[in-house]
Design a protein around this motif. Structure first.
Motif, PDB file in Angstrom:
ATOM      1  N   GLY A   1     127.565 109.315  43.124  1.00 29.15           N
ATOM      2  CA  GLY A   1     127.192 108.388  41.825  1.00 29.15           C
ATOM      3  C   GLY A   1     125.632 108.728  41.305  1.00 29.15           C
TER       4      GLY A   1
ATOM      5  N   GLY B   1     130.637 108.022  44.874  1.00 30.41           N
ATOM      6  CA  GLY B   1     130.751 107.672  43.425  1.00 30.41           C
ATOM      7  C   GLY B   1     132.066 106.499  43.339  1.00 30.41           C
ATOM      8  N   VAL B   2     132.143 106.188  42.093  1.00 29.04           N
ATOM      9  CA  VAL B   2     133.064 105.170  41.972  1.00 29.04           C
ATOM     10  C   VAL B   2     134.561 105.642  42.199  1.00 29.04           C
ATOM     11  CG1 VAL B   2     134.354 103.518  39.941  1.00 29.04           C
ATOM     12  CG2 VAL B   2     131.685 104.089  39.928  1.00 29.04           C
TER      13      VAL B   2
ATOM     14  N   THR C   1     127.256  96.581  32.676  1.00 24.64           N
ATOM     15  CA  THR C   1     126.129  96.182  33.433  1.00 24.64           C
ATOM     16  C   THR C   1     125.073  95.720  32.240  1.00 24.64           C
ATOM     17  OG1 THR C   1     126.647  97.869  34.931  1.00 24.64           O
ATOM     18  CG2 THR C   1     124.611  96.901  34.794  1.00 24.64           C
TER      19      THR C   1
ATOM     20  N   SER D   1     127.198 101.272  39.430  1.00 18.80           N
ATOM     21  CA  SER D   1     128.025 102.416  39.233  1.00 18.80           C
ATOM     22  C   SER D   1     127.206 103.489  38.365  1.00 18.80           C
ATOM     23  CB  SER D   1     129.292 102.080  38.286  1.00 18.80           C
ATOM     24  OG  SER D   1     128.578 101.513  37.213  1.00 18.80           O
TER      25      SER D   1
END
Length: 357
Positions: free
Chosen positions: A85, A77-78, A332, A102
């Motif tokens: 994630g 994950g981030v 995004t 992400s």
């Protein structure tokens, strides 16, 4: 600018949150016109070819993420989050993979962005490797079930409808569409013979059925979910402060700064966020700006379609919804909206257009 000052004076009063919220309409939205002014139509085609190259390894990554546990390195994950994630919104214990993004919405928007270019290059294959086009097409159809995203399926379907409308207007392109359809069928048949694709289809089908049942079938999924998100914010805006709660408050960053935790303080829907942040009057004005932009660009794309130029029309199939109702509070979605908006304007320019000195 008015919304920025009302946020500081009458809303949440936090300068940093107001700046973060104001950047959307002060930087990203104008950037569409900068892209449209600087880029040429040839640049748009080159970006489309680059997206085909990216789509193939992205599909490989998605497959690895789909079949790997969340503790695997491909699902990190981030910030190195060991919980992974992937989004636990799938079925049969499978998570929705994020690809290189992400969150899973980034993957959905990426392939929604790629789909119009794939359809365009099937109609105009000049300058594109046929092998690359086939590989990108296979990647698109493979990712749809592995993404476990109904939104991606609907968006690809919308692009296909736009392609069908374009070819019906010009019967001489029906052969190209028939070739593309046959190619797509062959790709799906070939993929369906593999065990990994069969598993993805099973997971996706179950996810689709479960979601449709909980939302009331097709009406709940499409009509209530989409149209309801358009009309309900206007009703709620009547009972909200005249100048709203302040720009940036509806973003996750604003929520973290103001409350210490990430969440939707106003609304998860885009129109609800705009009206909640700026109030009913300014919020509706912002919505009208976005809608009128799409109407003007849409009419120009249709005019190009009547002149046998399919590129703007096919790009419109993705840009139409994400610019009007895309969740711009999410970086995004904001990025893809800005990019497709700019490319739409650039695609409408003449082939020999150049920026004057």
């Amino acid at each position: 600018m008015l919304g920025f000052f009302t946020a500081v004076l009458f809303g949440h009063g936090n300068l940093f949150v107001a700046v973060f919220g104001a950047r959307i309409l002060l930087i990203h939205f104008p950037l569409m016109f900068v892209i449209g002014r600087v880029f040429t139509r040839e640049d748009v085609v080159k970006i489309g070819i680059a997206l085909l190259w990216i789509a193939v390894p992205m599909a490989v990554l998605v497959a690895l993420q789909f079949y790997s546990p969340q503790s695997a390195w491909v699902n990190r994950g981030v910030g190195g989050d060991m919980e992974g994630g992937g989004f636990n919104g799938g079925a049969l214990g499978y998570f929705r993979p994020p690809g290189t993004f992400s969150f899973t919405t980034g993957l959905t928007q990426f392939y929604s962005f790629v789909a119009p270019f794939i359809f365009y290059f099937w109609l105009y294959p000049k300058g594109v490797s046929r092998l690359l086009l086939i590989a990108a097409t296979a990647s698109l159809f493979a990712v749809v079930p592995m993404s476990i995203s109904r939104g991606l399926l609907f968006q690809v379907g919308i692009s296909a409808i736009f392609m069908f409308i374009a070819t019906v207007r010009q019967p001489r392109y029906l052969g190209h569409m028939l070739l593309a359809t046959c190619g797509a069928v062959l790709v799906v048949v070939a993929l369906s013979q593999t065990a990994f694709f069969q598993t993805a289809i099973e997971v996706f089908t179950l996810r689709f059925d479960n979601a449709s049942t909980s939302e009331g079938g097709l009406q709940g999924t499409l009509i209530d979910r989409y149209l309801g998100n358009l009309l309900e914010p206007i009703k709620q805006g009547i009972n909200q402060p005249f100048f709203g709660y302040g720009l940036g408050m509806g973003t996750n960053v604003g929520s973290t700064i103001l409350t210490g935790s990430s969440g939707f303080l106003i609304s998860e829907g885009e129109w609800g966020r705009l009206i909640g942040e700026m109030g009913l009057v300014l919020g509706v004005i912002a919505i009208i700006v976005r809608v009128s932009f799409c109407v003007k660009v849409g009419l120009a794309c249709y005019a190009k379609l009547t002149k046998n130029d399919f590129l703007p029309w096919l790009l419109l199939s993705f840009g139409l919804l994400i610019i009007i109702q895309g969740q711009w509070a999410q970086p995004t979605a904001l990025g893809f909206s800005t990019l497709i908006g700019g490319l739409l304007i650039a695609s409408l320019r003449n082939q020999s257009a150049t920026v004057p000195a």
